[in-house]
Design a protein around this motif. Sequence first.
Motif, PDB file in Angstrom:
ATOM      1  N   GLY A 274      53.495  46.182  80.807  1.00  0.00           N
ATOM      2  CA  GLY A 274      52.636  47.027  80.158  1.00  0.00           C
ATOM      3  C   GLY A 274      51.429  46.490  79.402  1.00  0.00           C
ATOM      4  O   GLY A 274      51.179  45.083  79.579  1.00  0.00           O
ATOM      5  N   GLY A 275      50.316  47.395  79.034  1.00  0.00           N
ATOM      6  CA  GLY A 275      49.330  46.668  78.170  1.00  0.00           C
ATOM      7  C   GLY A 275      48.535  47.911  77.516  1.00  0.00           C
ATOM      8  O   GLY A 275      48.836  48.955  77.882  1.00  0.00           O
ATOM      9  N   SER A 276      47.475  47.418  76.834  1.00  0.00           N
ATOM     10  CA  SER A 276      46.769  48.627  76.190  1.00  0.00           C
ATOM     11  C   SER A 276      45.463  48.313  75.717  1.00  0.00           C
ATOM     12  O   SER A 276      45.081  46.969  75.756  1.00  0.00           O
ATOM     13  N   TYR A 277      44.594  49.045  75.284  1.00  0.00           N
ATOM     14  CA  TYR A 277      43.281  48.701  74.776  1.00  0.00           C
ATOM     15  C   TYR A 277      42.866  49.704  73.776  1.00  0.00           C
ATOM     16  O   TYR A 277      43.202  50.982  73.869  1.00  0.00           O
ATOM     17  N   GLY A 278      42.188  49.179  72.609  1.00  0.00           N
ATOM     18  CA  GLY A 278      41.710  49.952  71.538  1.00  0.00           C
ATOM     19  C   GLY A 278      40.537  49.458  70.990  1.00  0.00           C
ATOM     20  O   GLY A 278      39.998  48.197  71.347  1.00  0.00           O
ATOM     21  N   ALA A 279      39.540  50.476  70.562  1.00  0.00           N
ATOM     22  CA  ALA A 279      38.201  50.069  70.021  1.00  0.00           C
ATOM     23  C   ALA A 279      37.863  51.140  68.747  1.00  0.00           C
ATOM     24  O   ALA A 279      38.492  52.356  68.738  1.00  0.00           O
ATOM     25  N   ALA A 280      36.865  50.548  68.021  1.00  0.00           N
ATOM     26  CA  ALA A 280      36.602  51.370  66.786  1.00  0.00           C
ATOM     27  C   ALA A 280      35.153  51.012  66.904  1.00  0.00           C
ATOM     28  O   ALA A 280      34.662  49.961  66.915  1.00  0.00           O
ATOM     29  N   ASN A 281      34.176  52.110  66.465  1.00  0.00           N
ATOM     30  CA  ASN A 281      32.991  51.693  66.435  1.00  0.00           C
ATOM     31  C   ASN A 281      32.168  51.543  64.777  1.00  0.00           C
ATOM     32  O   ASN A 281      33.092  51.362  63.973  1.00  0.00           O
ATOM     33  N   ASP A 282      31.285  51.108  64.647  1.00  0.00           N
ATOM     34  CA  ASP A 282      30.662  50.577  63.296  1.00  0.00           C
ATOM     35  C   ASP A 282      30.884  51.927  62.204  1.00  0.00           C
ATOM     36  O   ASP A 282      31.314  51.669  61.289  1.00  0.00           O
ATOM     37  N   GLU A 283      30.508  53.047  62.780  1.00  0.00           N
ATOM     38  CA  GLU A 283      30.519  54.105  61.629  1.00  0.00           C
ATOM     39  C   GLU A 283      31.952  54.326  61.053  1.00  0.00           C
ATOM     40  O   GLU A 283      32.478  54.632  59.965  1.00  0.00           O
ATOM     41  N   TYR A 284      32.950  54.114  62.126  1.00  0.00           N
ATOM     42  CA  TYR A 284      34.444  54.293  61.783  1.00  0.00           C
ATOM     43  C   TYR A 284      35.038  53.370  60.829  1.00  0.00           C
ATOM     44  O   TYR A 284      35.616  53.564  59.854  1.00  0.00           O
ATOM     45  N   ASN A 285      34.456  51.976  60.911  1.00  0.00           N
ATOM     46  CA  ASN A 285      35.001  50.939  60.086  1.00  0.00           C
ATOM     47  C   ASN A 285      34.227  50.732  58.798  1.00  0.00           C
ATOM     48  O   ASN A 285      34.137  49.904  58.009  1.00  0.00           O
ATOM     49  N   ALA A 286      33.033  51.579  58.553  1.00  0.00           N
ATOM     50  CA  ALA A 286      32.334  51.668  57.375  1.00  0.00           C
ATOM     51  C   ALA A 286      33.153  51.469  56.161  1.00  0.00           C
ATOM     52  O   ALA A 286      34.103  52.301  56.115  1.00  0.00           O
ATOM     53  N   GLY A 287      32.939  50.562  55.271  1.00  0.00           N
ATOM     54  CA  GLY A 287      33.578  50.317  54.106  1.00  0.00           C
ATOM     55  C   GLY A 287      35.154  49.676  54.251  1.00  0.00           C
ATOM     56  O   GLY A 287      35.728  49.429  53.033  1.00  0.00           O
ATOM     57  N   VAL A 288      35.165  49.096  55.235  1.00  0.00           N
ATOM     58  CA  VAL A 288      36.541  48.494  55.770  1.00  0.00           C
ATOM     59  C   VAL A 288      36.040  46.950  55.591  1.00  0.00           C
ATOM     60  O   VAL A 288      35.170  46.508  56.375  1.00  0.00           O
TER      61      VAL A 288
ATOM     62  N   THR B  28      34.702  46.996  66.538  1.00  0.00           N
ATOM     63  CA  THR B  28      36.179  46.125  66.892  1.00  0.00           C
ATOM     64  C   THR B  28      36.643  46.565  68.094  1.00  0.00           C
ATOM     65  O   THR B  28      36.647  47.927  68.347  1.00  0.00           O
ATOM     66  N   ASP B  29      37.193  45.667  68.864  1.00  0.00           N
ATOM     67  CA  ASP B  29      37.987  46.215  69.952  1.00  0.00           C
ATOM     68  C   ASP B  29      39.084  45.184  70.456  1.00  0.00           C
ATOM     69  O   ASP B  29      38.763  44.051  70.165  1.00  0.00           O
ATOM     70  N   GLY B  30      40.168  45.541  71.331  1.00  0.00           N
ATOM     71  CA  GLY B  30      41.029  44.602  71.746  1.00  0.00           C
ATOM     72  C   GLY B  30      41.954  44.984  72.954  1.00  0.00           C
ATOM     73  O   GLY B  30      41.866  46.298  72.937  1.00  0.00           O
ATOM     74  N   TYR B  31      42.624  44.085  73.480  1.00  0.00           N
ATOM     75  CA  TYR B  31      43.443  44.571  74.643  1.00  0.00           C
ATOM     76  C   TYR B  31      44.545  43.696  74.446  1.00  0.00           C
ATOM     77  O   TYR B  31      44.542  42.333  73.987  1.00  0.00           O
ATOM     78  N   ASP B  32      45.792  43.910  75.028  1.00  0.00           N
ATOM     79  CA  ASP B  32      47.100  43.212  75.172  1.00  0.00           C
ATOM     80  C   ASP B  32      47.653  43.495  76.479  1.00  0.00           C
ATOM     81  O   ASP B  32      47.487  44.540  77.152  1.00  0.00           O
ATOM     82  N   PHE B  33      48.486  42.559  76.991  1.00  0.00           N
ATOM     83  CA  PHE B  33      49.336  43.012  78.264  1.00  0.00           C
ATOM     84  C   PHE B  33      50.483  41.798  78.012  1.00  0.00           C
ATOM     85  O   PHE B  33      50.384  40.803  77.474  1.00  0.00           O
ATOM     86  N   GLY B  34      51.490  42.298  78.646  1.00  0.00           N
ATOM     87  CA  GLY B  34      52.695  41.537  78.269  1.00  0.00           C
ATOM     88  C   GLY B  34      53.761  42.039  79.519  1.00  0.00           C
ATOM     89  O   GLY B  34      53.693  42.891  80.216  1.00  0.00           O
ATOM     90  N   VAL B  35      55.004  41.151  79.470  1.00  0.00           N
ATOM     91  CA  VAL B  35      55.883  41.225  80.316  1.00  0.00           C
ATOM     92  C   VAL B  35      57.323  41.328  79.519  1.00  0.00           C
ATOM     93  O   VAL B  35      57.284  40.505  78.489  1.00  0.00           O
ATOM     94  N   GLY B  36      58.437  41.809  79.639  1.00  0.00           N
ATOM     95  CA  GLY B  36      59.729  41.590  79.202  1.00  0.00           C
ATOM     96  C   GLY B  36      60.916  41.694  80.096  1.00  0.00           C
ATOM     97  O   GLY B  36      60.638  42.257  81.261  1.00  0.00           O
ATOM     98  N   TYR B  37      61.557  41.087  79.545  1.00  0.00           N
ATOM     99  CA  TYR B  37      63.091  40.959  80.475  1.00  0.00           C
ATOM    100  C   TYR B  37      64.453  41.122  79.535  1.00  0.00           C
ATOM    101  O   TYR B  37      64.396  40.492  78.346  1.00  0.00           O
ATOM    102  N   SER B  38      65.234  42.243  79.788  1.00  0.00           N
ATOM    103  CA  SER B  38      66.532  42.398  79.125  1.00  0.00           C
ATOM    104  C   SER B  38      67.561  42.377  79.833  1.00  0.00           C
ATOM    105  O   SER B  38      67.787  42.439  80.937  1.00  0.00           O
TER     106      SER B  38
END
Length: 354
Positions: A238-252, A259-269
Motif C-alpha cells: 500500500g501507499g498514501s499521499y498527503g499535502a497542506a498549503n501555506d495558509e493551513y500551516n500558518a502559525g505552525v 508541505t507534502d509527502g508520500y509513502d509506499f511499503g510492503v508487509g509479510y505476516s
Amino acid sequence: MKKILVASSALVAVAFAGQASASEKISLSVGGYMEQWMGFADQDNYAAGGRPNAFQSDTEVHFSGSTTLDNGIEVGAKIELEGEGGNSGTMVDEQYLYVNGGFGQVKLGAEDGPQTDMLTIAPSTGPVNAQDGDLGNWVDIDGNVKANIYGYSDAKKVTYYTPVLGGFRAGLSYTDDDTSENNDTANGGDSRYAAGVEYIGDFDAVSIKVSGMAEGDSDDGRNYHVGANVGFGAFSVGGSYGAANDEYNAGVGATNRATDGYDFGVGYSMDAAEVTLTYFHGEDEGGATITNAAGTVTSRGESTLDHVHLGLAYTLGAGVSWKSSVFWFENERDLAGVADNEGYGAVTGLALSF
C-alpha cells in the motif's frame, strides 16, 4: 425557526431522559499501552547539544466505559492520560464522549476526528515507523517536513460518522476557532472543517482498504490525504499521499509553508511475526523567515526528507510484542547555518498493551 429548534431539542432531551432510567451507570475500565525502546543512531551532523540516542518511551493510560439505554442507544466516554505529559504540557491526551446508534456515531470532545480515525498509510511496523514522526526522537531532522501530513491535533470538536453501508463509511467534523473561551483548538486561530470517507472490503483471500480525507479553515487553509492498502494471503502492499498549503500551516513552526509527502511499503505476516519495508519522502517548501532560539532570523528554503525503514513485530504473548527497527535517512535542509544530515540506526524494545 428558533422556536422549532428549541422544541425539537427539548423533545430529544425528554426522550433520552425517559429511556435512560433503567440503564446501568457507566463504570470505567482501565487500558492503555507502554512502549520502552533502546537503540543507537549514527548521523553526520547534530543540532546544538546533540541527541543521546539511547532510550525512548511512550506510555498512555486509558479509561473508558459505556452504557446502553433502553432505546438501544449506546452512550460512552474515553479519557487518555499521557505517561510523560500531553498536549500543551497537560497530562490529558484525548477526552471525549460518544453516542452510537442506528444513525451512526457522534463524538464530542478533544480527539483527532476523521483525519486520523480513517487514515490509511503504507504497511509499517516497529518503533521508528516511516510515517509517525518518531524518527526525530533518534536523529536530528527538520520536523516541519512531516507537519500536518499524517498527524492532527486533539482539538475540541464535534464529529459525526455515518453507519457502514456496503463497506463504505463517511465522517464529518467541526473544530471551533481559538477565540472561544477554552481556546486550545485549531492552529492559526481559525475554525476548521474536515470530511473523510473510507471503504473496507474482503473478497475471499483479498482485503482492501481505501480512504481519503480533507480539512479546511476560514482562511483558505487546505489539507488532504489519500491512501490505499491491499492484502492477499500473508502479504500486504500500500501507499498514501498527503499535502497542506501555506495558509493551513500558518502559525505552525513560526513560518508559513506548503508541505507534502508520500509513502509506499510492503508487509509479510507469518504466525506471530510481521515484517515490513517502508519508504517515505516528504518536502517542506519553506517560508519567508524563521527565528531560532537565539533570536536569529534566517531565510528558510526547501527541506526534504527520505526515510527507509525495515520493521519487525513479534507477538510474545497476550498484550506483549517485541518490535525492532533498522532505518536509514537523508535530510537536505536549505536553511542558513543548518547543515544537511544523513545517517542510520537500529532500535528495539517491548510494546505492552493492557
